[in-house]
Design a protein around this motif. Structure first.
Motif, PDB file in Angstrom:
ATOM      1  N   LYS A 178       0.849  -1.195   0.000  1.00 26.72           N
ATOM      2  CA  LYS A 178       0.000   0.000   0.000  1.00 26.72           C
ATOM      3  C   LYS A 178       0.885   1.245   0.000  1.00 26.72           C
ATOM      4  CE  LYS A 178      -3.587  -2.636   0.610  1.00 26.72           C
ATOM      5  NZ  LYS A 178      -4.297  -2.996  -0.643  1.00 26.72           N
TER       6      LYS A 178
ATOM      7  N   PRO B 143      -2.250   4.776   1.753  1.00 25.44           N
ATOM      8  CA  PRO B 143      -3.266   4.186   2.624  1.00 25.44           C
ATOM      9  C   PRO B 143      -4.295   5.210   3.096  1.00 25.44           C
ATOM     10  CG  PRO B 143      -1.173   4.384   3.782  1.00 25.44           C
ATOM     11  CD  PRO B 143      -0.906   4.671   2.342  1.00 25.44           C
TER      12      PRO B 143
ATOM     13  N   PRO C 217      -7.065   3.531   0.252  1.00 25.19           N
ATOM     14  CA  PRO C 217      -6.461   2.347   0.871  1.00 25.19           C
ATOM     15  C   PRO C 217      -6.413   1.125  -0.035  1.00 25.19           C
ATOM     16  CG  PRO C 217      -8.606   2.847   1.847  1.00 25.19           C
ATOM     17  CD  PRO C 217      -8.285   3.974   0.927  1.00 25.19           C
TER      18      PRO C 217
ATOM     19  N   SER D  43      -2.360   0.003  -4.687  1.00 24.80           N
ATOM     20  CA  SER D  43      -1.076  -0.587  -4.314  1.00 24.80           C
ATOM     21  C   SER D  43       0.009  -0.128  -5.272  1.00 24.80           C
ATOM     22  CB  SER D  43      -1.181  -2.115  -4.374  1.00 24.80           C
ATOM     23  OG  SER D  43      -1.425  -2.504  -5.704  1.00 24.80           O
TER      24      SER D  43
END
Lengths: 260, 260
Positions: free
Chosen positions: A157, A160, A164, A167
Protein backbone atom coordinates in the motif's frame (compact mmCIF):
# COMPACT_ATOMS: atom_id res chain seq x y z
CA UNK A 1 -17.14 -7.43 -11.82
CA UNK A 2 -19.48 -8.76 -14.55
CA UNK A 3 -21.58 -5.61 -14.13
CA UNK A 4 -18.40 -3.55 -14.56
CA UNK A 5 -17.46 -5.27 -17.80
CA UNK A 6 -21.03 -5.05 -19.11
CA UNK A 7 -21.29 -1.32 -18.37
CA UNK A 8 -17.98 -0.71 -20.10
CA UNK A 9 -19.02 -2.82 -23.11
CA UNK A 10 -22.11 -0.64 -23.54
CA UNK A 11 -20.46 2.73 -22.84
CA UNK A 12 -17.21 2.39 -24.81
CA UNK A 13 -18.68 2.05 -28.34
CA UNK A 14 -21.10 4.87 -27.54
CA UNK A 15 -18.22 7.12 -26.49
CA UNK A 16 -16.27 6.35 -29.69
CA UNK A 17 -19.31 6.89 -31.90
CA UNK A 18 -20.03 10.25 -30.28
CA UNK A 19 -16.42 11.43 -30.57
CA UNK A 20 -16.25 10.72 -34.29
CA UNK A 21 -19.80 11.23 -35.48
CA UNK A 22 -21.64 13.72 -33.28
CA UNK A 23 -21.80 17.31 -34.54
CA UNK A 24 -20.30 19.90 -32.18
CA UNK A 25 -23.56 21.11 -30.60
CA UNK A 26 -24.84 17.63 -29.87
CA UNK A 27 -21.49 16.65 -28.37
CA UNK A 28 -21.64 19.77 -26.20
CA UNK A 29 -25.11 18.72 -25.04
CA UNK A 30 -23.75 15.27 -24.20
CA UNK A 31 -20.82 16.84 -22.34
CA UNK A 32 -23.28 18.95 -20.38
CA UNK A 33 -25.26 15.85 -19.35
CA UNK A 34 -22.13 14.24 -17.87
CA UNK A 35 -20.91 17.55 -16.50
CA UNK A 36 -24.25 18.23 -14.83
CA UNK A 37 -24.27 14.81 -13.16
CA UNK A 38 -20.65 15.22 -12.06
CA UNK A 39 -21.26 18.71 -10.62
CA UNK A 40 -24.27 17.35 -8.79
CA UNK A 41 -22.21 14.53 -7.30
CA UNK A 42 -19.34 16.84 -6.36
CA UNK A 43 -21.62 19.39 -4.69
CA UNK A 44 -23.21 16.56 -2.72
CA UNK A 45 -19.74 15.36 -1.62
CA UNK A 46 -18.73 18.90 -0.65
CA UNK A 47 -21.94 19.38 1.28
CA UNK A 48 -21.19 16.16 3.14
CA UNK A 49 -17.76 17.60 3.99
CA UNK A 50 -19.48 20.55 5.64
CA UNK A 51 -19.27 23.13 2.84
CA UNK A 52 -22.31 25.16 1.87
CA UNK A 53 -22.91 24.94 -1.87
CA UNK A 54 -24.61 27.36 -4.26
CA UNK A 55 -27.19 26.21 -6.79
CA UNK A 56 -25.66 28.82 -9.12
CA UNK A 57 -22.50 26.72 -9.39
CA UNK A 58 -24.36 24.21 -11.60
CA UNK A 59 -25.47 26.62 -14.38
CA UNK A 60 -22.17 28.54 -14.18
CA UNK A 61 -20.30 25.29 -14.85
CA UNK A 62 -22.68 24.02 -17.55
CA UNK A 63 -22.30 27.23 -19.54
CA UNK A 64 -18.50 27.03 -19.65
CA UNK A 65 -18.07 24.41 -22.45
CA UNK A 66 -20.33 26.47 -24.74
CA UNK A 67 -18.39 29.69 -24.19
CA UNK A 68 -15.10 27.78 -24.52
CA UNK A 69 -16.25 26.38 -27.89
CA UNK A 70 -18.06 29.32 -29.44
CA UNK A 71 -16.37 32.40 -27.96
CA UNK A 72 -12.98 31.39 -26.51
CA UNK A 73 -11.95 35.02 -26.00
CA UNK A 74 -14.75 35.38 -23.43
CA UNK A 75 -13.63 32.45 -21.23
CA UNK A 76 -11.35 34.54 -19.01
CA UNK A 77 -13.90 37.36 -18.46
CA UNK A 78 -16.51 34.66 -17.78
CA UNK A 79 -14.32 33.00 -15.16
CA UNK A 80 -13.50 36.33 -13.51
CA UNK A 81 -17.22 37.22 -13.37
CA UNK A 82 -18.03 33.80 -11.94
CA UNK A 83 -15.37 34.29 -9.27
CA UNK A 84 -16.87 37.65 -8.30
CA UNK A 85 -20.35 36.08 -8.19
CA UNK A 86 -19.22 33.21 -5.97
CA UNK A 87 -17.47 35.63 -3.60
CA UNK A 88 -20.52 37.91 -3.42
CA UNK A 89 -22.84 34.97 -2.77
CA UNK A 90 -20.83 33.98 0.29
CA UNK A 91 -21.92 37.25 1.93
CA UNK A 92 -25.55 36.10 1.98
CA UNK A 93 -24.97 33.22 4.35
CA UNK A 94 -26.04 33.90 7.91
CA UNK A 95 -24.09 31.21 9.71
CA UNK A 96 -20.54 29.88 9.70
CA UNK A 97 -18.93 33.14 8.73
CA UNK A 98 -15.46 31.69 8.98
CA UNK A 99 -16.33 29.39 6.07
CA UNK A 100 -17.31 32.26 3.77
CA UNK A 101 -14.07 32.53 1.82
CA UNK A 102 -13.73 28.76 1.55
CA UNK A 103 -17.34 28.36 0.51
CA UNK A 104 -16.91 30.78 -2.36
CA UNK A 105 -13.52 29.24 -3.28
CA UNK A 106 -14.86 25.69 -3.18
CA UNK A 107 -17.84 26.51 -5.36
CA UNK A 108 -15.68 28.45 -7.79
CA UNK A 109 -13.15 25.60 -7.97
CA UNK A 110 -15.90 23.36 -9.40
CA UNK A 111 -15.62 25.37 -12.62
CA UNK A 112 -11.92 24.57 -12.84
CA UNK A 113 -11.99 21.04 -11.56
CA UNK A 114 -14.95 19.81 -13.68
CA UNK A 115 -15.88 22.57 -16.14
CA UNK A 116 -12.45 23.19 -17.68
CA UNK A 117 -11.56 19.51 -18.43
CA UNK A 118 -14.93 18.85 -20.05
CA UNK A 119 -14.70 22.09 -22.03
CA UNK A 120 -11.33 20.91 -23.29
CA UNK A 121 -12.85 17.53 -24.18
CA UNK A 122 -15.46 19.35 -26.26
CA UNK A 123 -12.83 21.47 -27.98
CA UNK A 124 -10.71 18.42 -28.79
CA UNK A 125 -13.74 16.55 -30.14
CA UNK A 126 -14.35 19.39 -32.55
CA UNK A 127 -10.76 20.05 -33.65
CA UNK A 128 -8.66 16.99 -32.86
CA UNK A 129 -11.03 14.04 -32.25
CA UNK A 130 -8.28 11.47 -32.75
CA UNK A 131 -6.29 12.99 -29.88
CA UNK A 132 -9.34 12.86 -27.62
CA UNK A 133 -9.78 9.16 -28.44
CA UNK A 134 -6.04 8.70 -27.78
CA UNK A 135 -6.29 10.25 -24.30
CA UNK A 136 -9.35 8.18 -23.40
CA UNK A 137 -7.72 4.99 -24.71
CA UNK A 138 -4.52 5.55 -22.70
CA UNK A 139 -6.29 6.59 -19.50
CA UNK A 140 -8.89 3.84 -19.56
CA UNK A 141 -6.35 1.14 -20.43
CA UNK A 142 -4.15 2.25 -17.54
CA UNK A 143 -7.14 2.51 -15.16
CA UNK A 144 -8.41 -0.94 -15.98
CA UNK A 145 -4.97 -2.56 -15.98
CA UNK A 146 -3.99 -0.94 -12.67
CA UNK A 147 -7.27 -2.09 -11.14
CA UNK A 148 -6.90 -5.70 -12.31
CA UNK A 149 -3.19 -6.02 -11.49
CA UNK A 150 -3.69 -4.32 -8.12
CA UNK A 151 -6.61 -6.61 -7.29
CA UNK A 152 -4.65 -9.76 -8.09
CA UNK A 153 -1.05 -8.95 -7.13
CA UNK A 154 -1.29 -5.73 -5.07
CA UNK A 155 0.69 -6.08 -1.82
CA UNK A 156 2.37 -2.78 -0.98
CA UNK A 157 0.00 0.00 0.00
CA UNK A 158 1.41 3.42 -0.92
CA UNK A 159 -1.49 5.79 -0.33
CA UNK A 160 -3.27 4.19 2.62
CA UNK A 161 -4.76 7.42 3.86
CA UNK A 162 -6.09 8.70 0.53
CA UNK A 163 -7.07 5.49 -1.20
CA UNK A 164 -6.46 2.35 0.87
CA UNK A 165 -7.20 -0.07 -1.99
CA UNK A 166 -4.41 1.22 -4.22
CA UNK A 167 -1.08 -0.59 -4.31
CA UNK A 168 2.39 0.09 -5.67
CA UNK A 169 1.94 -2.88 -8.02
CA UNK A 170 -1.21 -1.27 -9.41
CA UNK A 171 0.41 2.14 -9.87
CA UNK A 172 3.47 0.77 -11.64
CA UNK A 173 1.49 -1.43 -13.98
CA UNK A 174 -0.80 1.52 -14.68
CA UNK A 175 2.15 3.61 -15.80
CA UNK A 176 3.64 0.81 -17.91
CA UNK A 177 0.27 0.19 -19.54
CA UNK A 178 -0.12 3.92 -20.27
CA UNK A 179 3.16 3.91 -22.17
CA UNK A 180 2.22 0.69 -23.97
CA UNK A 181 -1.26 1.95 -24.86
CA UNK A 182 0.18 5.23 -26.15
CA UNK A 183 2.71 3.34 -28.29
CA UNK A 184 0.09 0.97 -29.73
CA UNK A 185 -2.37 3.75 -30.54
CA UNK A 186 0.36 6.01 -31.88
CA UNK A 187 1.93 3.42 -34.19
CA UNK A 188 -1.38 3.16 -36.02
CA UNK A 189 -2.78 6.66 -35.84
CA UNK A 190 0.11 9.09 -35.29
CA UNK A 191 2.83 7.73 -37.59
CA UNK A 192 4.76 11.02 -37.42
CA UNK A 193 5.07 11.00 -33.60
CA UNK A 194 8.35 9.43 -32.46
CA UNK A 195 8.41 6.38 -30.17
CA UNK A 196 10.11 8.39 -27.42
CA UNK A 197 7.48 11.13 -27.66
CA UNK A 198 4.65 8.56 -27.52
CA UNK A 199 6.14 6.77 -24.52
CA UNK A 200 6.66 10.08 -22.74
CA UNK A 201 3.10 11.28 -23.43
CA UNK A 202 1.78 7.90 -22.25
CA UNK A 203 3.60 8.08 -18.92
CA UNK A 204 2.65 11.76 -18.57
CA UNK A 205 -1.03 10.89 -19.06
CA UNK A 206 -0.76 7.88 -16.75
CA UNK A 207 0.77 9.98 -13.96
CA UNK A 208 -1.87 12.67 -14.27
CA UNK A 209 -4.62 10.08 -14.48
CA UNK A 210 -3.47 8.56 -11.18
CA UNK A 211 -3.26 12.05 -9.63
CA UNK A 212 -6.81 12.91 -10.65
CA UNK A 213 -7.99 9.58 -9.31
CA UNK A 214 -6.28 10.24 -5.97
CA UNK A 215 -7.70 13.74 -5.80
CA UNK A 216 -11.22 12.40 -6.13
CA UNK A 217 -10.46 9.72 -3.53
CA UNK A 218 -9.43 12.48 -1.16
CA UNK A 219 -12.70 14.37 -1.74
CA UNK A 220 -14.74 11.20 -1.17
CA UNK A 221 -12.79 10.27 1.93
CA UNK A 222 -13.34 13.80 3.24
CA UNK A 223 -17.06 13.25 2.75
CA UNK A 224 -16.96 9.71 4.14
CA UNK A 225 -18.40 8.17 0.99
CA UNK A 226 -16.95 5.40 -1.16
CA UNK A 227 -18.57 6.14 -4.52
CA UNK A 228 -19.60 9.54 -5.82
CA UNK A 229 -22.98 7.94 -6.61
CA UNK A 230 -24.40 4.62 -7.84
CA UNK A 231 -25.37 5.81 -11.29
CA UNK A 232 -23.31 3.45 -13.48
CA UNK A 233 -23.71 -0.22 -12.39
CA UNK A 234 -20.36 -1.52 -11.10
CA UNK A 235 -18.58 1.81 -11.71
CA UNK A 236 -20.05 4.09 -9.03
CA UNK A 237 -20.96 7.58 -10.19
CA UNK A 238 -19.99 9.72 -13.16
CA UNK A 239 -17.15 11.35 -11.19
CA UNK A 240 -15.69 7.92 -10.39
CA UNK A 241 -15.49 7.22 -14.10
CA UNK A 242 -14.08 10.54 -15.26
CA UNK A 243 -11.79 11.35 -12.30
CA UNK A 244 -8.64 10.19 -14.12
CA UNK A 245 -9.46 12.54 -16.98
CA UNK A 246 -9.88 15.63 -14.84
CA UNK A 247 -6.14 16.28 -14.52
CA UNK A 248 -5.00 14.45 -17.66
CA UNK A 249 -7.18 16.37 -20.15
CA UNK A 250 -6.16 19.90 -19.13
CA UNK A 251 -2.52 18.87 -18.62
CA UNK A 252 -2.38 17.28 -22.11
CA UNK A 253 -4.02 20.38 -23.56
CA UNK A 254 -1.61 22.77 -21.82
CA UNK A 255 1.31 20.61 -22.91
CA UNK A 256 0.11 20.64 -26.52
CA UNK A 257 -0.15 24.47 -26.39
CA UNK A 258 3.40 24.58 -25.07
CA UNK A 259 5.03 22.45 -27.76
CA UNK A 260 2.98 23.95 -30.60
CA UNK B 1 -7.50 59.70 13.12
CA UNK B 2 -4.62 62.11 12.67
CA UNK B 3 -2.43 59.15 11.78
CA UNK B 4 -5.03 58.11 9.21
CA UNK B 5 -5.07 61.54 7.55
CA UNK B 6 -1.28 61.75 7.62
CA UNK B 7 -0.85 58.33 6.01
CA UNK B 8 -3.32 59.24 3.30
CA UNK B 9 -1.61 62.58 2.68
CA UNK B 10 1.66 60.76 2.06
CA UNK B 11 0.27 57.86 0.04
CA UNK B 12 -2.19 59.67 -2.26
CA UNK B 13 0.32 61.88 -4.16
CA UNK B 14 2.64 58.89 -4.48
CA UNK B 15 -0.15 56.80 -6.00
CA UNK B 16 -1.04 59.55 -8.50
CA UNK B 17 2.58 60.10 -9.47
CA UNK B 18 3.13 56.40 -10.06
CA UNK B 19 -0.04 56.04 -12.15
CA UNK B 20 0.92 58.84 -14.51
CA UNK B 21 4.70 58.75 -14.54
CA UNK B 22 5.98 55.26 -13.82
CA UNK B 23 6.94 53.16 -16.85
CA UNK B 24 5.05 49.85 -17.15
CA UNK B 25 7.74 47.59 -15.67
CA UNK B 26 8.32 49.79 -12.62
CA UNK B 27 4.58 50.03 -12.02
CA UNK B 28 4.37 46.23 -12.25
CA UNK B 29 7.13 45.99 -9.64
CA UNK B 30 5.21 48.38 -7.40
CA UNK B 31 2.03 46.37 -7.92
CA UNK B 32 3.94 43.23 -6.95
CA UNK B 33 5.12 44.85 -3.71
CA UNK B 34 1.53 45.61 -2.67
CA UNK B 35 0.30 42.29 -4.03
CA UNK B 36 2.96 40.38 -2.13
CA UNK B 37 2.08 42.09 1.14
CA UNK B 38 -1.64 41.52 0.54
CA UNK B 39 -1.14 37.82 -0.29
CA UNK B 40 0.95 37.48 2.83
CA UNK B 41 -1.79 39.06 4.95
CA UNK B 42 -4.53 36.98 3.34
CA UNK B 43 -2.64 33.70 3.77
CA UNK B 44 -2.12 34.59 7.43
CA UNK B 45 -5.85 35.27 7.83
CA UNK B 46 -6.74 32.00 6.10
CA UNK B 47 -4.27 30.11 8.27
CA UNK B 48 -5.95 31.64 11.32
CA UNK B 49 -9.28 30.37 9.97
CA UNK B 50 -7.85 26.84 9.97
CA UNK B 51 -6.88 26.50 6.31
CA UNK B 52 -3.47 25.13 5.36
CA UNK B 53 -1.74 27.47 2.94
CA UNK B 54 0.90 26.79 0.28
CA UNK B 55 4.02 28.91 -0.04
CA UNK B 56 3.62 28.40 -3.81
CA UNK B 57 0.52 30.59 -3.77
CA UNK B 58 2.69 33.68 -3.31
CA UNK B 59 4.92 33.32 -6.42
CA UNK B 60 1.96 32.04 -8.48
CA UNK B 61 0.05 35.23 -7.64
CA UNK B 62 3.02 37.58 -8.10
CA UNK B 63 3.65 36.27 -11.60
CA UNK B 64 0.10 36.91 -12.79
CA UNK B 65 0.31 40.70 -13.41
CA UNK B 66 3.40 40.19 -15.60
CA UNK B 67 1.75 37.53 -17.74
CA UNK B 68 -1.43 39.60 -17.89
CA UNK B 69 0.57 42.60 -19.17
CA UNK B 70 3.10 41.00 -21.48
CA UNK B 71 1.36 37.85 -22.78
CA UNK B 72 -2.41 38.18 -22.20
CA UNK B 73 -3.11 35.09 -24.33
CA UNK B 74 -1.28 32.97 -21.76
CA UNK B 75 -3.37 34.09 -18.76
CA UNK B 76 -5.99 31.37 -19.11
CA UNK B 77 -3.45 28.53 -19.57
CA UNK B 78 -1.53 29.97 -16.61
CA UNK B 79 -4.62 29.97 -14.41
CA UNK B 80 -5.54 26.43 -15.45
CA UNK B 81 -2.00 25.22 -14.68
CA UNK B 82 -2.08 26.99 -11.32
CA UNK B 83 -5.39 25.30 -10.50
CA UNK B 84 -3.91 21.89 -11.33
CA UNK B 85 -0.86 22.68 -9.19
CA UNK B 86 -2.95 23.75 -6.20
CA UNK B 87 -5.09 20.61 -6.48
CA UNK B 88 -2.04 18.36 -6.72
CA UNK B 89 -0.39 20.05 -3.73
CA UNK B 90 -3.37 19.23 -1.54
CA UNK B 91 -2.52 15.52 -1.95
CA UNK B 92 0.75 16.02 -0.05
CA UNK B 93 -0.89 16.95 3.22
CA UNK B 94 -0.93 14.20 5.78
CA UNK B 95 -3.64 15.49 8.09
CA UNK B 96 -7.14 16.92 7.74
CA UNK B 97 -7.98 15.08 4.55
CA UNK B 98 -11.50 16.47 4.47
CA UNK B 99 -9.99 19.94 3.98
CA UNK B 100 -8.00 18.92 0.90
CA UNK B 101 -10.39 20.22 -1.74
CA UNK B 102 -11.04 23.41 0.20
CA UNK B 103 -7.35 23.96 0.85
CA UNK B 104 -6.57 23.80 -2.85
CA UNK B 105 -9.61 25.94 -3.70
CA UNK B 106 -8.80 28.55 -1.08
CA UNK B 107 -5.19 28.87 -2.19
CA UNK B 108 -6.23 29.02 -5.84
CA UNK B 109 -8.85 31.68 -5.08
CA UNK B 110 -6.06 33.99 -3.90
CA UNK B 111 -5.06 34.35 -7.57
CA UNK B 112 -8.57 35.53 -8.45
CA UNK B 113 -9.30 37.58 -5.36
CA UNK B 114 -5.98 39.46 -5.24
CA UNK B 115 -4.00 38.64 -8.40
CA UNK B 116 -6.66 39.46 -11.00
CA UNK B 117 -7.66 42.91 -9.63
CA UNK B 118 -4.03 44.04 -9.34
CA UNK B 119 -3.24 42.68 -12.81
CA UNK B 120 -6.15 44.74 -14.12
CA UNK B 121 -4.80 47.78 -12.26
CA UNK B 122 -1.47 47.30 -14.03
CA UNK B 123 -3.16 46.93 -17.42
CA UNK B 124 -5.23 50.07 -16.87
CA UNK B 125 -2.14 52.01 -15.76
CA UNK B 126 -0.48 51.12 -19.04
CA UNK B 127 -3.43 51.67 -21.40
CA UNK B 128 -6.00 53.86 -19.65
CA UNK B 129 -4.29 55.58 -16.68
CA UNK B 130 -7.00 58.23 -16.40
CA UNK B 131 -9.62 55.54 -15.84
CA UNK B 132 -7.50 53.93 -13.12
CA UNK B 133 -7.22 57.32 -11.37
CA UNK B 134 -11.00 57.71 -11.82
CA UNK B 135 -11.73 54.38 -10.11
CA UNK B 136 -9.37 55.13 -7.23
CA UNK B 137 -10.82 58.63 -6.80
CA UNK B 138 -14.43 57.36 -6.70
CA UNK B 139 -13.69 54.42 -4.39
CA UNK B 140 -11.53 56.34 -1.96
CA UNK B 141 -13.93 59.30 -1.80
CA UNK B 142 -16.81 56.94 -1.05
CA UNK B 143 -14.76 54.97 1.50
CA UNK B 144 -13.65 58.05 3.38
CA UNK B 145 -17.08 59.72 3.22
CA UNK B 146 -18.88 56.59 4.38
CA UNK B 147 -16.42 56.20 7.23
CA UNK B 148 -16.77 59.81 8.43
CA UNK B 149 -20.57 59.99 8.03
CA UNK B 150 -21.02 56.57 9.64
CA UNK B 151 -18.79 57.55 12.56
CA UNK B 152 -20.71 60.75 13.23
CA UNK B 153 -24.30 59.95 12.29
CA UNK B 154 -24.39 56.16 11.95
CA UNK B 155 -27.33 54.71 13.89
CA UNK B 156 -28.82 51.77 12.01
CA UNK B 157 -26.59 48.70 11.84
CA UNK B 158 -27.27 46.70 8.67
CA UNK B 159 -24.47 44.14 8.60
CA UNK B 160 -23.92 43.45 12.30
CA UNK B 161 -22.57 39.97 11.74
CA UNK B 162 -20.11 40.80 8.96
CA UNK B 163 -18.99 44.27 9.94
CA UNK B 164 -20.57 45.60 13.15
CA UNK B 165 -19.22 49.12 12.74
CA UNK B 166 -20.98 49.76 9.42
CA UNK B 167 -24.27 51.63 9.37
CA UNK B 168 -27.03 52.28 6.85
CA UNK B 169 -26.17 55.99 7.02
CA UNK B 170 -22.58 55.19 6.07
CA UNK B 171 -23.57 52.95 3.16
CA UNK B 172 -26.05 55.43 1.70
CA UNK B 173 -23.67 58.36 1.94
CA UNK B 174 -20.95 56.18 0.41
CA UNK B 175 -23.15 55.52 -2.62
CA UNK B 176 -24.17 59.16 -2.98
CA UNK B 177 -20.56 60.25 -2.71
CA UNK B 178 -19.53 57.69 -5.35
CA UNK B 179 -22.00 59.18 -7.79
CA UNK B 180 -20.89 62.71 -6.89
CA UNK B 181 -17.20 61.86 -7.18
CA UNK B 182 -17.77 60.19 -10.56
CA UNK B 183 -19.66 63.27 -11.81
CA UNK B 184 -17.01 65.70 -10.61
CA UNK B 185 -14.12 63.70 -12.06
CA UNK B 186 -16.01 63.01 -15.28
CA UNK B 187 -17.02 66.62 -15.93
CA UNK B 188 -13.34 67.56 -16.04
CA UNK B 189 -11.70 64.52 -17.55
CA UNK B 190 -14.34 62.57 -19.53
CA UNK B 191 -16.30 65.33 -21.28
CA UNK B 192 -17.82 62.84 -23.75
CA UNK B 193 -19.33 60.61 -21.02
CA UNK B 194 -22.96 61.54 -20.30
CA UNK B 195 -24.09 62.60 -16.82
CA UNK B 196 -26.34 59.54 -16.54
CA UNK B 197 -23.49 57.22 -17.51
CA UNK B 198 -21.17 58.86 -14.98
CA UNK B 199 -23.73 58.64 -12.19
CA UNK B 200 -24.43 55.01 -13.03
CA UNK B 201 -20.73 54.09 -13.09
CA UNK B 202 -20.24 55.93 -9.79
CA UNK B 203 -23.01 53.98 -8.04
CA UNK B 204 -21.81 50.74 -9.68
CA UNK B 205 -18.29 51.32 -8.33
CA UNK B 206 -19.63 52.35 -4.92
CA UNK B 207 -21.73 49.20 -4.62
CA UNK B 208 -18.85 46.95 -5.61
CA UNK B 209 -16.50 48.82 -3.33
CA UNK B 210 -18.80 48.19 -0.37
CA UNK B 211 -19.12 44.51 -1.39
CA UNK B 212 -15.36 44.06 -1.51
CA UNK B 213 -15.05 45.77 1.85
CA UNK B 214 -17.68 43.44 3.37
CA UNK B 215 -16.00 40.39 1.84
CA UNK B 216 -12.73 41.26 3.55
CA UNK B 217 -14.58 41.93 6.82
CA UNK B 218 -16.01 38.43 6.54
CA UNK B 219 -12.55 36.92 6.07
CA UNK B 220 -11.15 38.88 9.03
CA UNK B 221 -14.12 37.96 11.22
CA UNK B 222 -13.63 34.33 10.26
CA UNK B 223 -10.03 34.64 11.40
CA UNK B 224 -10.96 36.63 14.53
CA UNK B 225 -8.74 39.56 13.60
CA UNK B 226 -9.71 43.22 13.22
CA UNK B 227 -7.03 44.42 10.84
CA UNK B 228 -5.28 42.40 8.16
CA UNK B 229 -2.00 43.76 9.61
CA UNK B 230 -0.64 46.97 11.18
CA UNK B 231 1.53 47.98 8.25
CA UNK B 232 0.03 51.39 7.39
CA UNK B 233 -0.36 53.59 10.52
CA UNK B 234 -4.07 54.23 11.18
CA UNK B 235 -5.19 52.17 8.17
CA UNK B 236 -4.41 48.60 9.25
CA UNK B 237 -2.81 46.44 6.57
CA UNK B 238 -2.52 46.60 2.80
CA UNK B 239 -5.64 44.46 2.36
CA UNK B 240 -7.64 46.88 4.52
CA UNK B 241 -6.71 49.67 2.17
CA UNK B 242 -7.31 47.89 -1.15
CA UNK B 243 -10.32 45.72 -0.18
CA UNK B 244 -12.82 48.07 -1.84
CA UNK B 245 -10.87 47.84 -5.07
CA UNK B 246 -10.83 44.05 -5.21
CA UNK B 247 -14.36 43.76 -6.58
CA UNK B 248 -14.62 47.22 -8.15
CA UNK B 249 -11.56 46.94 -10.43
CA UNK B 250 -12.47 43.63 -12.13
CA UNK B 251 -16.16 44.57 -12.31
CA UNK B 252 -15.33 47.91 -13.96
CA UNK B 253 -12.99 46.15 -16.35
CA UNK B 254 -15.55 43.47 -17.29
CA UNK B 255 -18.18 46.17 -17.72
CA UNK B 256 -15.88 48.15 -20.02
CA UNK B 257 -15.26 45.01 -22.12
CA UNK B 258 -19.02 44.50 -22.38
CA UNK B 259 -19.91 48.00 -23.60
CA UNK B 260 -16.90 48.28 -25.92
Amino acid sequence: MIQRVASAAVLLPLVLLSIFYLPQSLFLLLVDVFLGLAVFELLRLLNNSGLGTYWLTLPLTLLLPWIWSFDPGKVLPYLVSSGLLCMSLSLLHKRELHLGFLRSSGNFMVLFFLGVPLSIAAELQNNRPLELAFILFVIWTADTGAYLVGKKWGRHKVTPRLSPNKSLEGYVSGLLLSALAALLFGLYFFPDWSTVHLGFVGIFLGTLGATGDLFESMIKRGANLKDSSQLIPGHGGVMDRIDSLLFALPAYYLFSLLIK
